[in-house]
Scaffold this motif. Structure first.
Motif, short mmCIF file in Angstrom:
data_model
loop_
_atom_site.label_atom_id
_atom_site.label_comp_id
_atom_site.label_asym_id
_atom_site.label_seq_id
_atom_site.Cartn_x
_atom_site.Cartn_y
_atom_site.Cartn_z
N ASN A 38 -13.37 19.43 8.04
CA ASN A 38 -12.86 18.59 9.13
C ASN A 38 -13.22 19.13 10.52
N THR A 39 -14.34 19.86 10.59
CA THR A 39 -14.87 20.30 11.87
C THR A 39 -16.37 20.04 11.90
N LEU A 40 -16.97 20.22 13.06
CA LEU A 40 -18.40 20.01 13.22
C LEU A 40 -19.23 21.01 12.42
N SER A 41 -18.64 22.15 12.03
CA SER A 41 -19.39 23.19 11.33
C SER A 41 -19.49 22.96 9.83
N TYR A 42 -18.74 22.02 9.30
CA TYR A 42 -18.62 21.87 7.84
C TYR A 42 -19.90 21.33 7.22
N ARG A 43 -20.33 21.98 6.12
CA ARG A 43 -21.51 21.57 5.36
C ARG A 43 -21.25 21.77 3.87
N VAL A 44 -21.87 20.93 3.06
CA VAL A 44 -21.83 21.08 1.60
C VAL A 44 -23.27 21.24 1.12
N TYR A 45 -23.61 22.45 0.67
CA TYR A 45 -24.95 22.74 0.15
C TYR A 45 -24.94 22.62 -1.38
N PHE A 46 -26.12 22.41 -1.94
CA PHE A 46 -26.25 22.17 -3.37
C PHE A 46 -27.05 23.28 -4.05
N LYS A 47 -26.68 23.55 -5.31
CA LYS A 47 -27.39 24.51 -6.14
C LYS A 47 -27.76 23.85 -7.46
N ASN A 48 -28.87 24.33 -8.04
CA ASN A 48 -29.23 23.85 -9.37
C ASN A 48 -28.56 24.70 -10.44
N SER A 49 -28.90 24.45 -11.71
CA SER A 49 -28.26 25.16 -12.81
C SER A 49 -28.58 26.65 -12.83
N GLU A 50 -29.62 27.05 -12.10
CA GLU A 50 -29.98 28.47 -12.00
C GLU A 50 -29.31 29.15 -10.81
#
Length: 291
Positions: free
Chosen positions: A12-24
């Motif tokens: 809920n701020t400008l800094s928020y990010r959701v990064y993704f990873k694979n199965s490895e």
């Protein structure tokens, strides 16, 4: 094939990010590295959930950011939330995007007469489960709505999670009309009016606001996948999009990103911190007379 997420910054701020990873456990781009198909022979597609049903934060894949994390849209320096336009509370479906698709902003669609909106193709997932932000699901496509957003074609695919207990009963758009009466009409109403609280006019639609069937939707997805292939093969980024990826470009491609480079992108972001409160104004309702 499985995927995981890593949250960074303060929710809920400008800094928020959701990064993704694979199965490895390696960082990837949800825009470019997650395959279009979960099962090509059955036309089962992957969808990246950006917005869980009933929530208001306008989250989206950051197409112009390195590794394309999910982040909240910003307008005039403020985080964007969709208004509750009576009788709709937040988003009325799980809302997301199909990876490896792109609505080309210089291609004029022969049916809508408008160019694309420079984003992956959007999906409204109508199953009974409320999904989580960043969840990657497999869907059956049922139909599509052609919204015209400020003169741009903005397809809205209607789909259902194949793991949903209701999925076996839904195979085309007519099944939605029969088994979830009113849902398609509410979907058109939602998209028509959701920007009005921001002072914008109602959105318009091609085909008089009628939904096209499954076959039309699948062909539309395949078309936008073709545009994405052209995008990723170009030596320079188009429309300001960030095409860095870890597995779809060859080693000689300027878009190729090593695992170490991808990790450096995430390491440079803020660590995940405490969640900030959502503004109380987000819970207000907006009423106006339909035209």
């Amino acid at each position: 094939m499985s995927f995981a997420i890593e949250e960074r910054g303060n929710p809920n701020t400008l800094s928020y990010r959701v990064y993704f990873k694979n199965s490895e456990g390696k960082y990837i781009s949800p825009f470019h590295d997650i395959p279009l198909y979960a099962d090509e022979s059955q036309n089962i597609f992957h969808v990246v959930i950006e917005v869980p049903r009933w929530t208001n934060a306008k989250m989206e894949i950051g197409t112009k950011d390195a590794l394309n994390p999910i982040k909240q849209d910003v307008k005039k320096g403020n985080l964007r939330y969709v208004a509750n336009v009576f009788p709709h509370k937040g988003y009325i479906w799980n809302y997301g995007a199909i990876p490896q698709t792109w609505e080309d902003p210089v291609h004029k669609d022969r049916d809508t007469g408008c160019c694309g909106d420079n984003d992956p193709i959007d999906v409204c997932e109508i199953g009974s489960k409320v999904c989580s932000r960043g969840e990657v699901i497999k869907v059956k496509v049922l139909g599509v709505l052609a919204m015209i957003d400020e003169g741009e074609t903005d397809w809205k695919v209607i789909a259902i999670n194949v793991d949903d207990p209701e999925a076996k009963d839904f195979n085309n758009i007519d099944d939605v009309r029969k088994l979830k009466p009113g849902y398609l009409e509410s979907t058109v109403d939602w998209f028509r009016r959701y920007k009005v609280p921001d002072g914008k006019p109602e959105n318009q639609f091609a085909f008089n606001g009628e939904f096209k069937d499954k076959d039309f939707a699948v062909e539309t997805i395949k078309s936008t996948h073709g545009f994405w292939k052209n995008l990723i093969s170009q030596p320079t980024n188009s429309g300001g999009l960030n095409c860095k990826n870890t597995c779809v470009s060859g080693d000689e491609s300027p878009h190729c990103c090593s695992s170490n480079e991808a990790k450096a992108v995430v390491d440079a972001s803020c660590l995940c911190g405490e969640e900030e409160p959502i503004p109380s104004s987000v819970d207000k309702w907006f009423y106006y007379e339909k035209k």
